[in-house]
Design a protein around this motif. Sequence first.
Motif, PDB file in Angstrom:
ATOM      1  N   ARG A   1       0.830  -1.207   0.000  1.00 48.72           N
ATOM      2  CA  ARG A   1       0.000   0.000   0.000  1.00 48.72           C
ATOM      3  C   ARG A   1       0.868   1.263   0.000  1.00 48.72           C
ATOM      4  O   ARG A   1       0.605   2.213  -0.743  1.00 48.72           O
ATOM      5  N   GLU A   2       1.892   1.261   0.808  1.00 49.80           N
ATOM      6  CA  GLU A   2       2.773   2.429   0.873  1.00 49.80           C
ATOM      7  C   GLU A   2       3.514   2.634  -0.447  1.00 49.80           C
ATOM      8  O   GLU A   2       3.627   3.753  -0.951  1.00 49.80           O
TER       9      GLU A   2
ATOM     10  N   GLN B   1       2.604   1.591  -3.437  1.00 55.71           N
ATOM     11  CA  GLN B   1       1.697   1.860  -4.553  1.00 55.71           C
ATOM     12  C   GLN B   1       1.422   3.348  -4.711  1.00 55.71           C
ATOM     13  O   GLN B   1       1.305   3.855  -5.830  1.00 55.71           O
ATOM     14  N   ARG B   2       1.275   4.058  -3.614  1.00 59.43           N
ATOM     15  CA  ARG B   2       0.985   5.493  -3.699  1.00 59.43           C
ATOM     16  C   ARG B   2       2.077   6.228  -4.467  1.00 59.43           C
ATOM     17  O   ARG B   2       1.802   7.073  -5.322  1.00 59.43           O
ATOM     18  N   GLU B   3       3.312   5.915  -4.182  1.00 54.81           N
ATOM     19  CA  GLU B   3       4.427   6.565  -4.877  1.00 54.81           C
ATOM     20  C   GLU B   3       4.486   6.123  -6.337  1.00 54.81           C
ATOM     21  O   GLU B   3       4.675   6.929  -7.247  1.00 54.81           O
ATOM     22  N   TRP B   4       4.315   4.811  -6.573  1.00 54.09           N
ATOM     23  CA  TRP B   4       4.372   4.264  -7.933  1.00 54.09           C
ATOM     24  C   TRP B   4       3.296   4.896  -8.811  1.00 54.09           C
ATOM     25  O   TRP B   4       3.551   5.232  -9.971  1.00 54.09           O
ATOM     26  N   ALA B   5       2.097   5.085  -8.299  1.00 56.58           N
ATOM     27  CA  ALA B   5       1.003   5.664  -9.080  1.00 56.58           C
ATOM     28  C   ALA B   5       1.277   7.109  -9.459  1.00 56.58           C
ATOM     29  O   ALA B   5       0.724   7.616 -10.443  1.00 56.58           O
ATOM     30  N   SER B   6       2.149   7.778  -8.708  1.00 57.18           N
ATOM     31  CA  SER B   6       2.464   9.175  -9.005  1.00 57.18           C
ATOM     32  C   SER B   6       3.500   9.314 -10.122  1.00 57.18           C
ATOM     33  O   SER B   6       3.707  10.414 -10.634  1.00 57.18           O
TER      34      SER B   6
ATOM     35  N   GLY C   1      -5.468   0.026  -6.716  1.00 52.43           N
ATOM     36  CA  GLY C   1      -4.690   0.026  -5.480  1.00 52.43           C
ATOM     37  C   GLY C   1      -3.789  -1.184  -5.422  1.00 52.43           C
ATOM     38  O   GLY C   1      -2.730  -1.219  -6.050  1.00 52.43           O
TER      39      GLY C   1
ATOM     40  N   ASN D   1      -0.886   0.122 -10.153  1.00 56.47           N
ATOM     41  CA  ASN D   1      -1.230  -0.678  -8.981  1.00 56.47           C
ATOM     42  C   ASN D   1       0.007  -1.358  -8.406  1.00 56.47           C
ATOM     43  O   ASN D   1       1.026  -1.495  -9.085  1.00 56.47           O
TER      44      ASN D   1
ATOM     45  N   THR E   1      -8.239  -0.652 -13.532  1.00 49.18           N
ATOM     46  CA  THR E   1      -8.452   0.703 -13.023  1.00 49.18           C
ATOM     47  C   THR E   1      -9.934   0.864 -12.714  1.00 49.18           C
ATOM     48  O   THR E   1     -10.747   0.007 -13.042  1.00 49.18           O
TER      49      THR E   1
END
Length: 498
Positions: free
Chosen positions: A68-69, A71-76, A158, A185, A482
């Motif tokens: 989860r942690e 993924q947030r960076e990867w999605a950016s 996610g 994701n 998505t």
Amino acid sequence: MSSVTLETSAVKGASLLDPGAWDGKLFDGDWKAAPKTFTVREPATGEALGQVGASDPQQMGATVARAREAQREWASWTGEKRAAVMREAARLFEANRAEIVDCIIRETGGVRGKGETEIQGSIDELYHSAALLIQPEGELLPSPNPARLSLARRVPIGIVGVIAPWNFPMLLAMRSVAPAIALGNAVILKPDPQTAIVGGVVIARVFESAGVPKGVFSVVNGGADVGEALVSAPGVRMITFTGSTAVGRRVGELAGRNLKKVALELGGKSPFIVLDDADLEAAASAGAWGSFLHQGQICMATGRHIVLRKVADQYIELLANKAKHLPVGDPFRAEVAIGPIMNAKQLERVHQIVTDTVQAGAQLAAGGSYEGLFYKPTVLTGVTAGMPAYDLEIFGPVAAVVVVEDEEEAIRVANDTEYGLSGAVQTGSLERGLRVAQQIRSGLVHINDQTIGDMAGIPFGGCGASGNGSRFGSTTNIDEFTEWQWMTIGATPTRYPF
């Protein structure tokens, strides 16, 4: 496992499959010692190929939290930056093609052509996934307020859990893993424990070398308890499962309880219709390929040969002759067409279906026997409704021939199954082929070809007991991995009468 170690410049000359890097370890972005291990064995010989770290279901929460942690960076990351990582992973698979193919052959029992097909398909999935990132990210919607934009955009789900089978462990993992990661994701992959090296370790080592950030891709290993922990983990938003219909029902049940999106690609009993104007030599060749390729251990394998009576005797003779002349043996050490069944339990099931079908009145035109895990290509004739080979997905090198009187009966028999994955029609008339094909209830259908076929650029999936309508491949991956978000944009705040 020295015979299948891989050399790659990406790890500065070290072997990609050097057991020192992964033996007895688990991968969550880093390789960590596991409290327990299990042995992966070569089905043709029983030889140990390596020790794989076993996951503790109780630790699934920690793996999900790290994903989860990350993924947030990867999605950016920008789409182009993520696409570059996908292309680098494809390059690494290509650079190590020969060694990976050897690994696929030994671990899955498939022939060399099957191994080549599997790695090429995995490479294609990566390139197609990179290409998804040049697609439009959403739609501009009508807005009642001309000063305010209304749009719908696609955003990552996610964390996606992927549960892959043993028959094509790399490819059937990659068709979910590659697009899910490319679209922003994080992925937690659970390979089948029988193929946890090529289905897990190889993918992890490639992604690690390609620059996928730590935590974006993880591998968990084990049996049903690990799979159920992954499906039930609260932070995992979507599950993709490829495997048997029975297990798929359980996965769907658990996912539904936890309000997860679920994509199920399950079993099949694909019909292969031979009309009385078909080129019988070509039809028998295609039918043999459809039933015997990879020992019949393919969800799209030809489940029933539905042949018009006028040409049935000639077709059966041609098909049986092909079955009798296909060499069977260890595909890593000999030039053969048929390798081993994956395990003793599966072989016993295949032979029981054949035996019970003969006892019910069918006849053996070829095969029906085995040595060790090597089952001879088998042709059953006189198969009728209610016999095991008519009703059940066999997952072995068995061609069940059903004789019908006419085109209408052929269509009825083709649809006389709970499954709906693939189908095929052999005919000398395109018009007739189209007419019949359009009446087959399946996600895939082929005219003048066999039932097995998959590419990265097509919407792959089945209906009925073959799946829940999800589709892998092409731009349908955007729909699967998505979800929609509605956004409005105004230059000034909207004022309300409250």
